[in-house]
Design a protein around this motif. Sequence first.
Motif, PDB file in Angstrom:
ATOM      1  N   VAL A   1       0.755  -1.344  -0.133  1.00 13.34           N
ATOM      2  CA  VAL A   1      -0.024  -0.068  -0.180  1.00 13.34           C
ATOM      3  C   VAL A   1       0.917   1.297   0.036  1.00 13.34           C
ATOM      4  N   ALA A   2       1.966   1.057   0.381  1.00  8.44           N
ATOM      5  CA  ALA A   2       3.065   2.322   0.667  1.00  8.44           C
ATOM      6  C   ALA A   2       3.240   2.973  -0.750  1.00  8.44           C
ATOM      7  N   GLN A   3       3.049   1.958  -1.618  1.00  6.13           N
ATOM      8  CA  GLN A   3       3.366   2.256  -3.154  1.00  6.13           C
ATOM      9  C   GLN A   3       2.351   3.047  -3.918  1.00  6.13           C
ATOM     10  N   PHE A   4       1.039   2.964  -3.332  1.00  2.08           N
ATOM     11  CA  PHE A   4       0.068   3.795  -3.897  1.00  2.08           C
ATOM     12  C   PHE A   4      -0.045   5.259  -3.523  1.00  2.08           C
ATOM     13  N   PHE A   5       1.001   5.602  -2.735  1.00  2.00           N
ATOM     14  CA  PHE A   5       1.185   7.033  -2.485  1.00  2.00           C
ATOM     15  C   PHE A   5       2.213   7.553  -3.559  1.00  2.00           C
ATOM     16  N   ALA A   6       1.643   7.906  -4.828  1.00  2.00           N
ATOM     17  CA  ALA A   6       2.655   8.061  -5.786  1.00  2.00           C
ATOM     18  C   ALA A   6       3.592   9.562  -5.711  1.00  2.00           C
ATOM     19  N   THR A   7       2.718  10.371  -5.208  1.00  5.13           N
ATOM     20  CA  THR A   7       3.573  11.566  -5.274  1.00  5.13           C
ATOM     21  C   THR A   7       4.126  12.050  -3.885  1.00  5.13           C
ATOM     22  N   ARG A   8       5.196  12.844  -3.766  1.00  6.66           N
ATOM     23  CA  ARG A   8       6.233  13.013  -2.740  1.00  6.66           C
ATOM     24  C   ARG A   8       5.265  13.725  -1.521  1.00  6.66           C
ATOM     25  N   ALA A   9       4.471  14.246  -2.094  1.00  4.65           N
ATOM     26  CA  ALA A   9       3.155  15.008  -1.165  1.00  4.65           C
ATOM     27  C   ALA A   9       2.646  14.225  -0.454  1.00  4.65           C
ATOM     28  N   GLU A  10       1.671  13.399  -1.065  1.00  2.00           N
ATOM     29  CA  GLU A  10       0.996  12.074  -0.657  1.00  2.00           C
ATOM     30  C   GLU A  10       1.864  11.440   0.141  1.00  2.00           C
ATOM     31  N   TRP A  11       3.041  10.732  -0.075  1.00  2.00           N
ATOM     32  CA  TRP A  11       3.846   9.973   0.912  1.00  2.00           C
ATOM     33  C   TRP A  11       4.099  10.699   2.047  1.00  2.00           C
ATOM     34  N   ALA A  12       4.538  12.092   2.013  1.00  2.00           N
ATOM     35  CA  ALA A  12       4.935  12.946   3.176  1.00  2.00           C
ATOM     36  C   ALA A  12       3.950  12.860   4.038  1.00  2.00           C
ATOM     37  N   ALA A  13       2.468  13.465   3.608  1.00  2.00           N
ATOM     38  CA  ALA A  13       1.397  13.441   4.350  1.00  2.00           C
ATOM     39  C   ALA A  13       1.068  12.178   5.163  1.00  2.00           C
ATOM     40  N   THR A  14       1.176  11.241   4.289  1.00  2.00           N
ATOM     41  CA  THR A  14       0.792   9.992   5.145  1.00  2.00           C
ATOM     42  C   THR A  14       1.944   9.591   6.255  1.00  2.00           C
ATOM     43  N   LEU A  15       3.056   9.949   5.822  1.00  2.00           N
ATOM     44  CA  LEU A  15       4.099   9.603   7.061  1.00  2.00           C
ATOM     45  C   LEU A  15       3.901  10.243   8.183  1.00  2.00           C
ATOM     46  N   ALA A  16       3.408  11.766   7.920  1.00  2.00           N
ATOM     47  CA  ALA A  16       3.541  12.772   9.032  1.00  2.00           C
ATOM     48  C   ALA A  16       2.002  12.353   9.907  1.00  2.00           C
ATOM     49  N   ASP A  17       0.991  11.854   9.297  1.00  2.00           N
ATOM     50  CA  ASP A  17      -0.143  11.231   9.933  1.00  2.00           C
ATOM     51  C   ASP A  17       0.367  10.022  10.697  1.00  2.00           C
ATOM     52  N   LEU A  18       0.991   9.117  10.200  1.00  2.00           N
ATOM     53  CA  LEU A  18       1.287   8.005  11.052  1.00  2.00           C
ATOM     54  C   LEU A  18       2.299   8.210  11.937  1.00  2.00           C
ATOM     55  N   ARG A  19       3.159   9.264  11.897  1.00  2.81           N
ATOM     56  CA  ARG A  19       3.923   9.686  12.814  1.00  2.81           C
ATOM     57  C   ARG A  19       3.176  10.359  14.048  1.00  2.81           C
ATOM     58  N   ARG A  20       2.060  11.178  13.840  1.00  2.00           N
ATOM     59  CA  ARG A  20       1.339  11.499  14.932  1.00  2.00           C
ATOM     60  C   ARG A  20       0.455  10.608  15.666  1.00  2.00           C
ATOM     61  N   ALA A  21       0.104   9.736  14.826  1.00  2.00           N
ATOM     62  CA  ALA A  21      -0.833   8.546  15.580  1.00  2.00           C
ATOM     63  C   ALA A  21      -0.051   7.707  16.338  1.00  2.00           C
ATOM     64  N   LEU A  22       1.023   7.607  16.136  1.00  2.00           N
ATOM     65  CA  LEU A  22       2.097   6.488  16.945  1.00  2.00           C
ATOM     66  C   LEU A  22       2.695   7.149  18.138  1.00  2.00           C
ATOM     67  N   VAL A  23       2.695   6.294  19.251  1.00  2.00           N
ATOM     68  CA  VAL A  23       2.958   6.729  20.593  1.00  2.00           C
ATOM     69  C   VAL A  23       4.669   7.018  20.214  1.00  2.00           C
ATOM     70  N   PRO A  24       5.276   7.990  21.149  1.00  2.00           N
ATOM     71  CA  PRO A  24       6.767   7.950  20.882  1.00  2.00           C
ATOM     72  C   PRO A  24       7.470   6.584  21.136  1.00  2.00           C
ATOM     73  N   GLY A  25       8.412   6.385  20.219  1.00  3.12           N
ATOM     74  CA  GLY A  25       8.981   4.980  20.018  1.00  3.12           C
ATOM     75  C   GLY A  25       8.084   3.896  19.154  1.00  3.12           C
TER      76      GLY A  25
END
Length: 180
Positions: A38-62
């Motif tokens: 599924v990571a490959q479906f975020f085709a643009t840099r902006a989509e991938w960066a936004a998804t990573l930012a969302d996932l970072r926010r959703a995860l607890v530290p570590g």
Amino acid sequence: SLAAARRKPGADRVTWIEGTSAVLPTDAYDVAVMTSHVAQFFATRAEWAATLADLRRALVPGGRLVFDSRDPADRRWERWNPVDSRRRIVLPDGRRVEAWTEVTAIAAGDVGFEHHYVLPDGEQLCSSATLRFRTERDLRDSLRVAGFYVEHVFGGWGREPVGAGDGELVVISRRAATPE
């Protein structure tokens, strides 16, 4: 898909959320897993960066982010043609679906493709998409910028070294204390 997943054994122990990564709560999860490339479906840099930012926010530290992506060095798309990718899918009732994948475009790390299906009654379906094939370096760099550090990158789910597995990049990363 969510309805089917909710019927699986142990599904009551999973929090099922319908929506994009943007709807995830903050500091809520110990691990996030993206499977089936599924990571490959975020085709643009902006989509991938936004998804990573969302996932970072959703995860607890570590907290861990684990995902798979196809290794572009394996050039898997070269086998996505009506001959090499043709397969028969047997449905639970024994009926068969004929399926194949066909590349429609290749440009700068992006591969467009169509999945073709011929159903038992002769009906034909087609779905299309574009995937981004990121190198190991691209994945590591984008994760670092998004505030993750990479613990491991394997070449397959059996923890093979990159290039010695089955054409995969299996990434295990952790949320860093602060983004870069």
